[in-house]
Motif scaffolding. Structure first.
Motif, mmCIF file in Angstrom:
data_model
loop_
_atom_site.group_PDB
_atom_site.id
_atom_site.type_symbol
_atom_site.label_atom_id
_atom_site.label_comp_id
_atom_site.label_asym_id
_atom_site.label_seq_id
_atom_site.Cartn_x
_atom_site.Cartn_y
_atom_site.Cartn_z
ATOM 1 N N THR A 228 6.735 -1.945 2.957
ATOM 2 C CA THR A 228 5.362 -2.454 2.971
ATOM 3 C C THR A 228 4.699 -2.235 1.618
ATOM 4 O O THR A 228 4.816 -1.158 1.038
ATOM 5 C CB THR A 228 4.530 -1.751 4.059
ATOM 6 O OG1 THR A 228 5.168 -1.919 5.322
ATOM 7 C CG2 THR A 228 3.119 -2.315 4.118
ATOM 8 N N GLN A 229 4.016 -3.248 1.135
ATOM 9 C CA GLN A 229 3.236 -3.153 -0.084
ATOM 10 C C GLN A 229 1.848 -3.721 0.183
ATOM 11 O O GLN A 229 1.704 -4.728 0.875
ATOM 12 C CB GLN A 229 3.913 -3.913 -1.232
ATOM 13 C CG GLN A 229 5.270 -3.341 -1.611
ATOM 14 C CD GLN A 229 5.946 -4.146 -2.722
ATOM 15 O OE1 GLN A 229 5.698 -5.333 -2.873
ATOM 16 N NE2 GLN A 229 6.793 -3.482 -3.481
ATOM 17 N N VAL A 230 0.840 -3.087 -0.353
ATOM 18 C CA VAL A 230 -0.540 -3.522 -0.160
ATOM 19 C C VAL A 230 -1.155 -3.787 -1.528
ATOM 20 O O VAL A 230 -1.073 -2.940 -2.420
ATOM 21 C CB VAL A 230 -1.374 -2.460 0.577
ATOM 22 C CG1 VAL A 230 -2.725 -3.038 0.982
ATOM 23 C CG2 VAL A 230 -0.632 -1.952 1.806
ATOM 24 N N GLY A 231 -1.780 -4.954 -1.689
ATOM 25 C CA GLY A 231 -2.312 -5.318 -2.989
ATOM 26 C C GLY A 231 -3.793 -5.635 -2.997
ATOM 27 O O GLY A 231 -4.375 -6.012 -1.980
ATOM 28 N N LEU A 232 -4.396 -5.465 -4.166
ATOM 29 C CA LEU A 232 -5.766 -5.881 -4.448
ATOM 30 C C LEU A 232 -5.759 -6.646 -5.764
ATOM 31 O O LEU A 232 -4.867 -6.451 -6.601
ATOM 32 C CB LEU A 232 -6.693 -4.664 -4.565
ATOM 33 C CG LEU A 232 -6.938 -3.836 -3.309
ATOM 34 C CD1 LEU A 232 -7.721 -2.575 -3.667
ATOM 35 C CD2 LEU A 232 -7.681 -4.647 -2.254
ATOM 36 N N VAL A 298 4.142 1.360 -0.589
ATOM 37 C CA VAL A 298 4.069 2.444 0.393
ATOM 38 C C VAL A 298 5.304 3.351 0.390
ATOM 39 O O VAL A 298 5.171 4.572 0.308
ATOM 40 C CB VAL A 298 3.801 1.874 1.805
ATOM 41 C CG1 VAL A 298 3.783 2.992 2.845
ATOM 42 C CG2 VAL A 298 2.464 1.131 1.824
ATOM 43 N N PRO A 299 6.542 2.832 0.468
ATOM 44 C CA PRO A 299 7.695 3.752 0.506
ATOM 45 C C PRO A 299 7.874 4.556 -0.775
ATOM 46 O O PRO A 299 8.464 5.639 -0.743
ATOM 47 C CB PRO A 299 8.886 2.806 0.724
ATOM 48 C CG PRO A 299 8.300 1.540 1.243
ATOM 49 C CD PRO A 299 6.966 1.433 0.595
ATOM 50 N N CYS A 300 7.364 4.042 -1.896
ATOM 51 C CA CYS A 300 7.546 4.721 -3.182
ATOM 52 C C CYS A 300 6.361 5.588 -3.568
ATOM 53 O O CYS A 300 6.350 6.195 -4.646
ATOM 54 C CB CYS A 300 7.806 3.688 -4.277
ATOM 55 S SG CYS A 300 9.308 2.714 -4.019
ATOM 56 N N SER A 301 5.359 5.637 -2.709
ATOM 57 C CA SER A 301 4.162 6.439 -2.979
ATOM 58 C C SER A 301 4.143 7.650 -2.063
ATOM 59 O O SER A 301 4.514 7.555 -0.893
ATOM 60 C CB SER A 301 2.907 5.588 -2.743
ATOM 61 O OG SER A 301 1.735 6.365 -2.872
ATOM 62 N N ARG A 345 -3.325 2.464 9.616
ATOM 63 C CA ARG A 345 -2.040 1.785 9.813
ATOM 64 C C ARG A 345 -0.964 2.360 8.899
ATOM 65 O O ARG A 345 0.203 2.479 9.286
ATOM 66 C CB ARG A 345 -2.214 0.288 9.570
ATOM 67 C CG ARG A 345 -3.125 -0.407 10.584
ATOM 68 C CD ARG A 345 -3.364 -1.847 10.216
ATOM 69 N NE ARG A 345 -2.141 -2.634 10.192
ATOM 70 C CZ ARG A 345 -2.087 -3.909 9.797
ATOM 71 N NH1 ARG A 345 -3.196 -4.520 9.397
ATOM 72 N NH2 ARG A 345 -0.943 -4.560 9.817
ATOM 73 N N LEU A 346 -1.377 2.733 7.688
ATOM 74 C CA LEU A 346 -0.407 3.298 6.751
ATOM 75 C C LEU A 346 0.099 4.655 7.212
ATOM 76 O O LEU A 346 1.251 5.023 6.942
ATOM 77 C CB LEU A 346 -1.019 3.409 5.354
ATOM 78 C CG LEU A 346 -1.310 2.087 4.629
ATOM 79 C CD1 LEU A 346 -1.866 2.353 3.240
ATOM 80 C CD2 LEU A 346 -0.061 1.223 4.546
ATOM 81 N N GLN A 347 -0.729 5.421 7.912
ATOM 82 C CA GLN A 347 -0.274 6.713 8.424
ATOM 83 C C GLN A 347 0.890 6.531 9.386
ATOM 84 O O GLN A 347 1.824 7.340 9.420
ATOM 85 C CB GLN A 347 -1.430 7.448 9.116
ATOM 86 C CG GLN A 347 -2.566 7.868 8.186
ATOM 87 C CD GLN A 347 -2.065 8.527 6.914
ATOM 88 O OE1 GLN A 347 -1.367 9.535 6.958
ATOM 89 N NE2 GLN A 347 -2.417 7.948 5.774
#
Length: 370
Positions: A228-232, A298-301, A345-347
């Protein structure tokens, strides 16, 4: 047939038996060293506990199964990926940890790598091996790591020119964001290890190809379900000088990470990144910047209760300093309370990654989500 001829035949047979016996004894000695310094993990935290290891064969894989490389995988996420955003975290020079007995602590990862074992008939100097391993850095798009056992039975995660080695482990990554290890990539790795074995008079042993491809597919399925990746996006309106944008970002706490900028944790891990909308480096030329992308991989953070909210806060500060508009990856202004909802959701995702043996921000996660 004379007595002399019979005697010569008997003596010859005895010599052959002695040579075979010596080779058998030497092979067992090397295998014991490899078992001591290359332990196996019977309970794989990623692919299921208690799964039996694949049957091994010391012969070259005959079935190359020349299929086409896997198509680019479409990752599930909370927002689309922006084109031009770098996906692979920058790697610094690795620091090799050493155990109290003098062995390197880093080992092959049985959950995410497949190992080909190499046993030399006689110890080989590190300088010679370093030259012979130049072409063994990757197989297709899958990186390869090399581990060694010295002639003094020391485990090494990095080969040293001033040491000699009796055995190696060649660890090939089973899956990353390019997809699972393919038959072509596995065959490339095996062929290169075989060339190495022929050059230095060694025996090689590795798992069956079909078992390798099945493990790779299972790992890829697991990673795809959690990726999962989240962008702005920051819309600057008119083009602004790249040097001024860079100065503002660095003043807010961003640091250089290759062509992109990174917001790092106190431990030095990347939390999220900032890139130019055109994909260029911030210090590339004098061109102006019209759009910026913030990305939380997300997986790399490292896990954080306010992972997305933290990125929103920094994005709002950037927007204020650059007179820009902050929008989500669909181009819409952020809704009130959306940061808290996404963080909740990220948790769940951080927990799922932990349960799958892919703790976010860990070395294992950085390998397979690259």
């Amino acid at each position: 047939m004379s007595d002399l001829q019979i005697s010569l035949i008997v003596v010859g047979a005895l010599l052959i038996l002695l040579v075979l016996g010596f080779n058998w004894w030497q092979d067992r000695r090397v295998r014991r060293k490899m078992q001591v310094h290359f332990p196996t993990n019977e309970h794989d935290p990623l692919l299921g506990a208690g799964e039996q290891s694949a049957a091994r064969t010391s012969t070259k894989q005959e079935d190359a199964a020349w299929d086409t490389p896997a198509a680019a995988r479409r990752e599930p996420g909370l927002g689309k990926r922006e084109p031009g955003v770098a996906e692979t975290p920058a790697r610094g020079a690795p620091v090799v940890a050493v155990t109290p007995d003098g062995d390197d602590a880093e080992e092959a990862d049985p959950a995410t790598e497949v190992v080909i074992e190499v046993a030399f008939a006689e110890p080989v100097r590190g300088t010679d091996l370093q030259q012979g391993l130049q072409g063994l850095r990757s197989a297709g798009r899958k990186p390869i790591r090399i581990f060694g056992v010295t002639d003094r039975a020391r485990h090494r995660a990095r080969l040293h020119a001033d040491e000699s080695y009796s055995a190696l482990q060649v660890a090939v990554l089973l899956a990353n964001r390019t997809g699972p290890l393919t038959a072509i990539e596995w065959s490339q790795a095996w062929a290169r290890v075989q060339d190495l074995a022929e050059r230095f008079e060694a025996t090689i042993e590795g798992p069956d190809q079909q078992a390798v491809l099945e493990r790779a597919a299972r790992l890829d399925d697991t990673c795809a379900a959690l990726d999962t990746q989240v962008g702005l996006t920051l819309l600057l309106g008119s083009a602004q000088p790249a040097a001024e944008v860079l100065a503002v970002a660095r003043d807010l706490g961003f640091v250089h990470d290759g062509p992109r900028l990174a917001w790092v944790s106190d431990e030095g891990q990347t939390r999220f990144t900032l890139t130019r909308g055109d994909g260029a480096a911030f210090d590339a030329g004098m061109g102006g910047v019209e759009r910026l992308n913030l990305l939380l991989d997300v997986p790399c953070s490292p896990a954080d209760e306010h992972a997305f909210g933290r990125m929103v806060d920094v994005g709002q500060q950037l927007a204020q300093r650059l007179r820009a508009e902050l929008v989500d990856d669909q181009g819409k202004p952020l809704a009130e309370g959306s940061a808290q909802v996404i963080d909740e959701r990220l948790q769940v995702l951080f927990t799922q990654l932990e349960q799958a043996g892919l703790r976010s921000g860990s070395e294992r996660a950085l390998r397979v989500f690259a």
